[in-house]
Scaffold this active site. Sequence first.
Site, short mmCIF file in Angstrom:
data_model
loop_
_atom_site.label_atom_id
_atom_site.label_comp_id
_atom_site.label_asym_id
_atom_site.label_seq_id
_atom_site.Cartn_x
_atom_site.Cartn_y
_atom_site.Cartn_z
N SER A 87 -34.47 -17.46 81.86
CA SER A 87 -34.47 -17.82 80.43
C SER A 87 -34.36 -16.55 79.86
O SER A 87 -34.63 -15.48 80.10
CB SER A 87 -35.86 -18.35 80.18
OG SER A 87 -36.02 -18.43 79.00
N LEU A 88 -33.42 -16.83 78.64
CA LEU A 88 -32.90 -15.62 77.78
C LEU A 88 -34.20 -15.48 76.65
O LEU A 88 -34.03 -14.42 75.87
CB LEU A 88 -31.68 -15.62 77.15
CG LEU A 88 -30.51 -16.22 78.17
CD1 LEU A 88 -29.31 -16.47 77.46
CD2 LEU A 88 -30.18 -14.72 78.80
N THR A 133 -39.36 -25.77 77.63
CA THR A 133 -37.94 -26.11 77.89
C THR A 133 -37.93 -27.11 79.02
O THR A 133 -39.02 -27.70 79.34
CB THR A 133 -37.14 -24.76 78.42
OG1 THR A 133 -35.85 -25.15 78.37
CG2 THR A 133 -37.71 -24.14 79.36
N LYS A 178 -40.06 -31.22 77.57
CA LYS A 178 -39.92 -31.24 76.18
C LYS A 178 -40.58 -32.49 75.41
O LYS A 178 -40.93 -32.65 74.54
CB LYS A 178 -38.60 -31.25 75.45
CG LYS A 178 -37.90 -29.76 75.57
CD LYS A 178 -36.45 -29.49 75.17
CE LYS A 178 -36.11 -28.02 75.22
NZ LYS A 178 -34.71 -27.86 74.74
N ASP A 220 -34.87 -27.12 67.79
CA ASP A 220 -33.37 -27.16 68.45
C ASP A 220 -32.60 -27.80 67.40
O ASP A 220 -31.28 -27.86 67.08
CB ASP A 220 -33.58 -28.11 69.80
CG ASP A 220 -33.88 -27.47 71.06
OD1 ASP A 220 -33.75 -26.15 70.81
OD2 ASP A 220 -34.30 -28.17 71.85
N GLY A 248 -29.33 -36.43 77.01
CA GLY A 248 -30.58 -35.95 77.74
C GLY A 248 -31.43 -35.24 76.28
O GLY A 248 -31.40 -35.97 75.19
N ALA A 279 -31.62 -32.43 74.69
CA ALA A 279 -30.87 -32.04 73.57
C ALA A 279 -30.27 -32.76 72.76
O ALA A 279 -30.03 -32.46 71.57
CB ALA A 279 -30.02 -30.65 74.26
N ASN A 324 -22.39 -40.77 78.07
CA ASN A 324 -23.13 -40.29 79.22
C ASN A 324 -22.81 -40.70 80.44
O ASN A 324 -22.35 -41.83 80.72
CB ASN A 324 -24.52 -40.39 78.68
CG ASN A 324 -25.51 -39.51 79.66
OD1 ASN A 324 -25.19 -38.16 79.62
ND2 ASN A 324 -26.44 -39.93 80.40
N ILE A 357 -23.08 -26.84 73.88
CA ILE A 357 -24.48 -26.21 73.78
C ILE A 357 -24.90 -25.33 74.80
O ILE A 357 -25.70 -24.80 75.12
CB ILE A 357 -25.49 -27.11 73.29
CG1 ILE A 357 -25.96 -28.12 74.38
CG2 ILE A 357 -24.84 -28.10 71.88
CD1 ILE A 357 -27.05 -28.90 74.26
N1 NAP Z 1 -28.02 -23.78 73.21
C1 NAP Z 1 -29.21 -24.10 73.04
O1 NAP Z 1 -30.01 -23.72 72.45
C2 NAP Z 1 -29.60 -25.23 74.14
C3 NAP Z 1 -30.90 -26.00 73.77
C4 NAP Z 1 -31.28 -26.94 74.70
C5 NAP Z 1 -30.29 -27.25 75.72
N2 NAP Z 1 -29.25 -26.58 76.09
C6 NAP Z 1 -28.31 -26.83 77.23
O2 NAP Z 1 -27.67 -28.18 76.79
C7 NAP Z 1 -27.57 -28.82 78.34
C8 NAP Z 1 -28.39 -30.00 78.30
O3 NAP Z 1 -29.84 -29.93 78.28
P1 NAP Z 1 -31.02 -31.16 78.15
O4 NAP Z 1 -32.13 -30.33 77.90
O5 NAP Z 1 -30.33 -32.10 77.38
O6 NAP Z 1 -30.89 -31.49 79.72
P2 NAP Z 1 -31.24 -32.91 80.39
O7 NAP Z 1 -32.31 -33.57 79.29
O8 NAP Z 1 -31.47 -32.61 81.73
O9 NAP Z 1 -29.94 -33.50 80.12
C9 NAP Z 1 -28.84 -33.27 80.95
C10 NAP Z 1 -27.55 -33.89 80.49
O10 NAP Z 1 -26.49 -33.35 81.31
C11 NAP Z 1 -25.84 -34.42 81.96
N3 NAP Z 1 -25.19 -34.18 83.27
C12 NAP Z 1 -25.86 -33.48 84.19
N4 NAP Z 1 -25.07 -33.26 85.38
C13 NAP Z 1 -23.94 -33.86 85.01
C14 NAP Z 1 -22.76 -33.91 85.68
N5 NAP Z 1 -22.64 -33.53 86.87
N6 NAP Z 1 -21.91 -34.85 85.03
C15 NAP Z 1 -21.81 -35.42 83.70
N7 NAP Z 1 -23.17 -35.25 83.43
C16 NAP Z 1 -23.90 -34.42 83.59
C17 NAP Z 1 -27.02 -35.63 82.14
O11 NAP Z 1 -26.29 -36.88 82.28
P3 NAP Z 1 -27.25 -37.92 83.22
O12 NAP Z 1 -28.06 -38.77 82.21
O13 NAP Z 1 -26.16 -38.79 83.70
O14 NAP Z 1 -27.67 -37.15 84.27
C18 NAP Z 1 -27.52 -35.56 80.71
O15 NAP Z 1 -26.86 -36.01 79.82
C19 NAP Z 1 -28.11 -27.69 79.31
O16 NAP Z 1 -27.02 -27.11 79.70
C20 NAP Z 1 -29.11 -26.87 78.66
O17 NAP Z 1 -29.05 -25.43 79.02
C21 NAP Z 1 -28.77 -25.61 75.12
#
Ligand code: NAP
Length: 283
Positions: free
Chosen positions: A20-21, A67, A71, A107, A133, A135, A156, A223
């Site tokens: 985590s950053l 996180t 969430k 977020d 997901g 986010a 998705n 993101i």
């Molecule tokens: N920049 C920021 O401030 C910020 C904030 C929040 C999150 N994020 C980033 O956003 C990303 C998603 O976070 P989240 O909280 O939404 O996670 P999450 O709830 O676990 O959702 C993950 C998402 O990624 C998809 N996915 C995972 N592996 C995949 C693959 N191999 N091929 C296609 N789709 C895939 C999942 O699809 P399925 O439903 O099919 O599993 C789902 O849509 C992460 O990388 C996280 O670090 C960034």
Amino acid sequence: MQIKDSSNTYCIIGDPIQHSLSPAMQNAAFKAAGLNSSYLAFRVKKGELGESIGSLRATGVSGFNITVPHKVEAMKYLDEFDSSASKADAVNTVHNVSGILKAYNTDIYGFIHPLHLRNVNFIGIKVLLIGAGGAARAILAALEAERGISEVNIANRTQGKARALLEMSRTRQLNCNMITWDEISKYSRKAELIVNATTIGMGNEPGLLDYQDINKDAIVYDIVYRPVNTEFLENAKYAGADVVYGYEMLLYQGAKSFEIWTGIPAPIYAMKKALLGTIGEPS
Ligand SMILES: NC(=O)c1ccc[n+]([C@@H]2O[C@H](COP(=O)([O-])OP(=O)(O)OC[C@H]3O[C@@H](n4cnc5c(N)ncnc54)[C@H](OP(=O)(O)O)[C@@H]3O)[C@@H](O)[C@H]2O)c1
């Protein structure tokens, strides 16, 4: 153990958490603001969340971030909800106000603020949102507040999750549609805003879209923040599109958390420096 002195303690809980950053970013913010506060990271596994939030409550922690993967689940253990939390149906920030744990979703702000800084005009635009997901929930809540968006097409890998997100969106003022994974490139070519809200890009997977499938007038937002320059963003730049980096969302969600906890403006420059000092500068 009761935390009693005049310093305030904050933390982030999640699993995995070691990369985590947020500790670097928030500790830099406290230092720059001259606050005697500290921010730690705790690994909390699924199944241990209620107990962990109970412990944070008992120690008198001043606030915490939540996180992946907690969430949504965390909402069961908190006391009050800001409208941002209700809009996203997910939380990432908790403020301990005299023993009452009040939850927020920063977020939403973190996502939209970089677009506001670029003066994006949302009227009539077509959005492609890839991912469904946690986010993506906050992203939809953010887009809902922007009047005039023509359509939001959601893709998705697991269709059921996109369907669930679409169900949420039925109560929103957005024209949302579900598309299949195979249709992404068809929709990306006519989208004015393309958002990657999946984890694709964090590993060694191929980029999400080829440069030929990205309109040069589009804004492409990844993101994913580690690496800073994902292949998806590199392809977007090659196509001539404007890009928004994942670290920007991370920065502004963290800034909003800081402001909720302290009541003072976030020292953005110090926070950004701490972030980019760890993950590297965008090119
Ligand atoms: N920049 C920021 O401030 C910020 C904030 C929040 C999150 N994020 C980033 O956003 C990303 C998603 O976070 P989240 O909280 O939404 O996670 P999450 O709830 O676990 O959702 C993950 C998402 O990624 C998809 N996915 C995972 N592996 C995949 C693959 N191999 N091929 C296609 N789709 C895939 C999942 O699809 P399925 O439903 O099919 O599993 C789902 O849509 C992460 O990388 C996280 O670090 C960034």
